[in-house]
Structure formats: C-alpha cells, structure tokens
Enzyme design. Structure first.
Site, short mmCIF file in Angstrom:
data_model
loop_
_atom_site.label_atom_id
_atom_site.label_comp_id
_atom_site.label_asym_id
_atom_site.label_seq_id
_atom_site.Cartn_x
_atom_site.Cartn_y
_atom_site.Cartn_z
N ASP A 59 0.87 -1.16 0.00
CA ASP A 59 0.00 0.00 0.00
C ASP A 59 0.91 1.22 0.00
OD1 ASP A 59 -2.59 1.42 0.42
OD2 ASP A 59 -1.56 2.04 2.25
N LYS A 60 0.57 2.24 -0.78
CA LYS A 60 1.48 3.38 -0.92
C LYS A 60 1.54 4.24 0.33
CE LYS A 60 0.31 7.20 -3.03
NZ LYS A 60 0.64 8.25 -2.01
N THR A 61 0.39 4.82 0.70
CA THR A 61 0.39 5.84 1.75
C THR A 61 0.66 5.24 3.12
OG1 THR A 61 -1.25 7.07 0.47
CG2 THR A 61 -0.95 7.71 2.78
N THR A 77 -2.76 1.92 -4.45
CA THR A 77 -3.06 3.22 -3.85
C THR A 77 -4.44 3.72 -4.28
OG1 THR A 77 -2.33 5.52 -3.64
CG2 THR A 77 -1.92 4.46 -5.75
N GLY A 78 -5.02 4.55 -3.44
CA GLY A 78 -6.27 5.21 -3.79
C GLY A 78 -6.03 6.51 -4.52
N LYS A 124 -9.65 -3.27 -2.71
CA LYS A 124 -8.24 -3.62 -2.53
C LYS A 124 -8.03 -5.13 -2.49
CE LYS A 124 -6.25 0.56 -0.56
NZ LYS A 124 -5.35 1.12 0.46
N ASP A 162 -1.14 -0.53 6.26
CA ASP A 162 -1.18 0.04 7.62
C ASP A 162 -2.54 0.57 8.03
OD1 ASP A 162 -1.27 2.27 5.94
OD2 ASP A 162 -0.19 3.53 7.38
N ASP A 189 -6.94 -1.52 4.54
CA ASP A 189 -6.05 -2.58 4.05
C ASP A 189 -6.40 -3.94 4.64
OD1 ASP A 189 -4.45 -0.75 2.59
OD2 ASP A 189 -3.37 -0.22 4.42
#
Length: 678
Positions: free
Chosen positions: A370-372, A522-523, A550, A569, A573
């Site tokens: 997950d990016k963020t 990512t969103g 996701k 995180d 997720d």
C-alpha cells in the site's frame, strides 16, 4: 457470509458489548488444538515437568545408566508408578482425545502416533510392575508426554487468532452518541434518521449526512490516505472516523451491518474463512509414520509368535518398535524451530502472529505495498525548492519558514521542519496578516512577502514566469505547490508531497535482486502512482483503488498462481491483508491492520519485508533438516527394534537412542540463531 448474522437481533455494537463470536471464522491453526489454549499447554507442561523429575530419579533403569542411587523408603519402588500414572491421566489424555478426533476424521497423525506410544508404554509398564517380567517404562512415558506438551505449547504460542481484527474494528466506534437535543444514547440504540451532534475530536458513531456545520474529518482509518477530508452540508461521513476542529450535526442513514465499517468486517471475515487450513510438514510425516509404526508393531508381534519365541519376547519386541516410533524428535522438529525463529524475528522487529505466515514467506512471488504510510511517510514534506533569479534555496526556505513559523497547518509545519533540518535560522516577521483562503503576508527586512496557493496568484494577478513547466509537471505528479512572493513578484516555489521513504527504494531493489516482484496499490490518482512507482522502479501499479476493492487486486495477482504478500497500515487494508497469502502490517498502522496481519513490522521500514523472506527460508531449511533426521532415524531404528538383520535392540536402548535423536534435533535448531538477516 454476514458477520453479524450470528448475532440475530443483536446489532453491530451489541456484537462488541456482548462478545458474541460464535459465528466468527475458525481460529488459525490445526484442528487438533480445538478448545485448547497456549495457557493450558503451558500449565500442563510445568506440572508435567514436576511429575517427571521424581519419575526419572526413582527409575531403576535411569539410576543404573547414570550410576546413582536415591534414598529408599517404604514404597519408594512405586514412585515411578505413582507419578507416571498421574502424568498419564493428567497430560496424556490430551493426546488420546486428539487421536480419537484424528481417527474419526480418518486422518491419523501426530496425536495418533503419540497416543499409541504412551498407551503401549503405560500398559506395558503396569504389566511389568505387577504381572510379567521386564523393565517398566514410566520414565520414557513421562519424558515423552512432557516433551510433547512442551512442543505443543511452543506451537500454539506462535499461532494467533485472526478474529482479533473483528474486535478491533468494533472498537473504532464510540460507546455513546450525543443527540442534537443534548441527550446521550447508546450507539447500539441509534436509528436511521436520528440526528447526532459530533463535537471536535469526537468519533462519528454511524454513517450519515452532514445537515449542519463544517469540519475536516480524519478518514485515514478507513481510506488509508493521510489528508483530512472537508465535510460541509450534505457531505457523507463514515462510522469510526474522527472529526476535526468543527462541530457537525449528522443525520444517520446507515446503522449496524449496513455501515461501511461493518462491510469491511465482512470482507475480513470472508477472506480469513476462505483460507485453507494448511498442515505443517510434521503432520504429513506423522501420518505416514503412524501407518508404518502400527504395521511394524503388528508384523513384529505376529512374526515372533509364529517363530515360537514366546509371548513375553514378542510383546517386548512390539513395545520396543512402538516406543522407538514414538516421535520425541518429530514432535519438537517444527515447534522448537518455530519458537527460535519467532524470538529471532522479534529481536529484528518482526512480530510473528501466525506461524503459517512466516513459513509461507519463502514462497512469495509478489509483495504488494500500500502506498500511503507504507512506501511513503503518510505526511506532507517538502520535495522541491525552486528559487527565481536573485534567491537561493536557503534564502527561499528562510523566508517561507519565517512566515509560517507560528502556523499549525500541515503544509506550514512541513516547511518549518525542512528549514530546521537545514539549520536555517528564522527572521521575526513584522505586521503578520492572515489572508483567509489565500495564505499569509508579513514584512521581513523592509520587504513585504506573501506565501500561499493558486488563489494568491489570482488575486495578485501574477504569472509563473519561467517556473510554469515545472509547476505543471509537479501537479501531474500529485505535488502541492506553494508560492512565495516579494511585493508583486514571484520569487520561488516550494512543492509538497507525501514523502517517499528512503527505505522503500532499498526494499524494492532488494526484492528485485531476490527474484520477488514489487507492486504498489493506492487510492491516489494514476499520475501520483506513476510518479512514486518511477522513483522506486516499481512496474506493477494499481491506482485509484477504492477501499472495498483492494482485496480484489490481491485476488487478481493470485489468479496466475502467484503467492502474494500484502503490506499495509490502515483499516482499509484489512481485507487485502487477510486475502493475501501473507498479511504484513507496518509498525505505525492501525490496530485493525495489525490484527488482520500474520506478521507485524515493529518499525516503519519496508526493508523488513526482505528480512521476513530471509528468515522464512532459513526457518524452513532447519525444519526440513530436523524432519529428515527425525523420520530417517525412525526408518532405520524401527527394523532394528523389530529384530531384523539378526540384531535384538533392547527396549531400554531403543528409548535411549530416541532421546538422543531429540537432543540432536534440539541442538540443530539452535544454529538458526546465527542467521544474519541484514
């Protein structure tokens, strides 16, 4: 599957208050542990150890081997009988019950093998004590049961119940809500169309629509994205999210099982319930060994009876076969390695919740980040500083930080932080004035400076001059531009973005070197995703993915048979973490993400994913070595115990050799501690 269905008339909050988990997914781990707990095995182990010590000390066979004697008293010769019998009924019945379950399910394995051995040892020892000639084996019975109880305790300590995610999700909701008339109400009693008042900093109790007020809401626990979301009239709000500085009146439109939070709960439960209950290698070895041992025992008994060696001799041979087949080493081969690897992982900041997750990591084909908050820091930071002619980067940062020094805005804090990192001293601004919706202005050194966003440029009717192309590129990459003006002239631009972790670049590179693909989820927009992916040299990206989708992206990666590790995180997720072959929660993540994961990274360091894979491979190697030794020993020793090849192996020697095999397995497991995960 409706997570809340099992609660019947009890709604979502009642689920948490009443602790009704009857319809939750089954606990991870093997069926043989059903109804058992680590605490039960721990208590049984320590008490079993207490019973085993006098059994060993007063065993004539052990005294003869070690050449010592114990004080004699009336009935001292029955000490092994007394404590061995207590131990058999106190701890041995755990395995017998497990064996009955295995036999009923037609899957004989470790429990059947252990039960067969302790039953034979117990009955034979009773017989030799009172009825026939021969050596009692209460010492062997005691050590076997104690070692096996220890092995199962170690095993269960490493197997965690993923249902905790559902509890943590429920905890996101407040217990009570405040109605618009000021009255308090249990969240479980809220109804559709109720209007509630949500004060600054309070959690939103149910999904609804803003009917009065304006505020920014922190939805990171649902969306995973770092920026707060502005909520005005008719704005949708989600249960469990946190209100910002403004007060909101919210008309409830979804409660209980219809809320977004409950929907995520269902996704987590479905993904967890759909997982196959993988059996560890020792189970497979125990299955075949059970068949071999049983057949060998029967053949040994019949063969010696046919050869007229007498019932006593035939029984002694059979007992020796079954005692040797009894898996001291096999019972410890996996749990001991697991206990050591779990401890080693913890010292390296890898918290293993589910043993199967660590075991499976060696086969991972794709790591989906997950990016963020995972690959990025999840907070604004200064990315670029572009001064115009006559100004340096340092000078531009000094002006901007001086103007923003007293602001609590995230962008202002990021500029000040960057200036402090570069040890830049601030000037005290004169005539400071806030420009609502545009920025701020103040005098420094006799010059009037402004700092703000695009609205400031429009008001001042100032062009971007030679920075226009850079600003366009920055915008396409998802960066936020902040403009610094001196009177009516632009003197520089500072861009902000969610900062990419330096560790992320190293992690992506190391995974590539190991032959493991790195992918990103990512969103955010396609442009932002491509920018981050380019910086990290990641080629597989999924952008603009809604929270509820996701887990579908994980399924897409799994379609071709790839084993997927998901690293995230946030609450959003959790379904993906549960759907993945391995769920990995990064340290600063929410409790829900942590509960949904099989492994937790104590630090916010993506490089620890590489450590997990290295540790998994080393752990598997040790398990395989131990299993090979444990089973190979049995393959060689069983024929000797049966009396083949003209060798008559006494029961005592067979039991001693089996104990030695246990020591070898235990020592070999210790070498795992020397692995370097860096």
């Amino acid at each position: 599957m409706d997570v809340l269905a099992g609660c019947r008339k009890i709604n979502f909050m009642d689920y948490e208050h009443h602790h009704n988990h009857s319809n939750m997914p089954a606990a991870s781990g093997r069926d043989k542990h059903a109804g058992h707990s680590p605490k039960m095995f721990r208590d049984k182990f320590w008490l079993s150890l207490v019973f085993t010590i006098p059994t060993l000390l007063y065993s004539a066979m052990v005294q003869e081997w070690l050449r010592f004697t114990m004080p004699k008293f009336f009935g001292s010769e029955y000490v092994p009988l007394l404590f061995g019998t207590i131990l058999f009924f106190y701890s041995g019945t755990v395995f017998i019950k497990g064996a009955i379950a295995e036999i009923k399910s037609r899957q004989p394995g470790m429990m059947t093998l252990i039960s067969q051995a302790i039953l034979v040892a117990f009955i034979y020892s009773i017989a030799t004590t009172f009825f026939i000639s021969g050596s009692e084996f209460f010492w062997e019975l005691s050590t076997l049961i104690t070692i096996m109880i220890f092995g199962h305790w170690m095993e269960m300590r490493s197997v965690m119940n993923a249902q905790g995610a559902l509890k943590e999700l429920a905890k996101l909701l407040p217990d009570t809500a405040e109605l618009e008339n000021g009255g308090k109400i249990e969240v479980s009693n809220l109804k559709v169309n109720d209007v509630v008042l949500v004060r600054p900093g309070a959690k939103i109790p149910a999904d609804g629509i803003v009917v009065e007020g304006a505020s920014s809401v922190n939805e990171s626990m649902i969306t995973g994205e770092s920026q707060t979301v502005k909520k005005i009239l008719n704005g949708q709000v989600i249960a469990g999210t946190v209100n910002g500085n403004g007060s909101l009146k919210i008309k409830i439109n979804k409660i209980g099982g219809n809320t977004a939070l409950a929907g995520i709960m269902r996704l987590v439960a479905q993904a967890q319930a759909s997982k196959s209950k993988a059996q560890i290698l020792a189970d497979k070895a125990a299955f075949y060994l059970t068949i071999v041992a049983t057949l060998s025992g029967i053949i040994t008994l019949i063969a010696w009876l046919i050869m007229n060696k007498g019932a006593s001799f035939a029984i002694e041979r059979t007992v020796t076969v079954l005692i040797i087949a009894c898996p001291h080493a096999l019972g410890l081969a996996v749990p001991l390695v697991t206990a050591i690897s779990t401890g080693l992982a913890a010292r390296n900041g890898l918290l293993v919740k589910q043993r199967l997750a660590l075991e499976a990591a060696r086969n991972i084909d794709v790591v989906l980040f997950d990016k963020t908050g995972t690959l990025t820091k999840g907070e604004h930071g200064v990315v670029d500083v572009w001064p115009n002619e006559g100004y340096s980067e340092t000078n531009l940062l000094k002006i901007a930080a001086s103007l923003e020094a007293n602001s609590e805005h995230p962008i202002a804090r990021a500029i000040v932080k960057k200036a402090k990192e570069k040890n830049i001293e601030f000037n005290a601004p004169q005539n400071f004035t806030a420009l609502p919706g545009k920025g701020v202005k103040a005098g420094i050194g006799g010059i009037k400076f402004y700092i703000g966003g695009p609205a400031l440029l429009l008001e001042k009717n100032i062009g971007l001059e030679n920075l226009e192309d850079k600003i366009k590129i920055a915008g396409s990459e998802g960066k936020t531009a902040v403009y610094v003006l001196a009177d009516d002239k632009i003197v520089g631009v500072i861009t902000m973005a969610d900062l990419i972790r330096e560790e992320s670049k190293q992690a992506a590179r190391q995974l590539k070197q190991m032959g493991v693909r790195a992918a990103m989820l990512t969103g955010d927009s396609e442009a932002v995703a491509k920018y981050v992916a380019k910086e990290l040299e990641i080629t597989e990206i999924f952008a603009q993915v809604l929270p509820e989708n996701k887990s579908n992206k994980v399924k897409e990666l799994q379609k071709d048979g790839s084993k997927v590790a998901m690293v995230g995180d946030g609450v959003n997720d959790a379904p993906a973490l549960a759907q993945a072959d391995i769920g990995i929660a990064i340290g600063a993540g929410t409790d829900v993400a942590i509960e949904s994961a099989g492994i937790i990274l104590a630090k916010n360091d993506p490089r620890d994913v590489v450590k997990i894979i290295k540790l998994s491979k080393a752990t598997y190697s040790k398990m395989a070595q131990n299993l090979i030794w444990a089973t190979a020993y049995n393959i060689i020793a069983i024929p000797l115990a049966a009396g083949l090849f003209g060798i008559i192996l006494p029961p005592a020697i067979g039991a001693l050799l089996m104990s030695l095999s246990t020591i070898i397995v235990a020592v070999n497991a210790q070498f795992l501690r020397k692995i370097n995960l860096e």
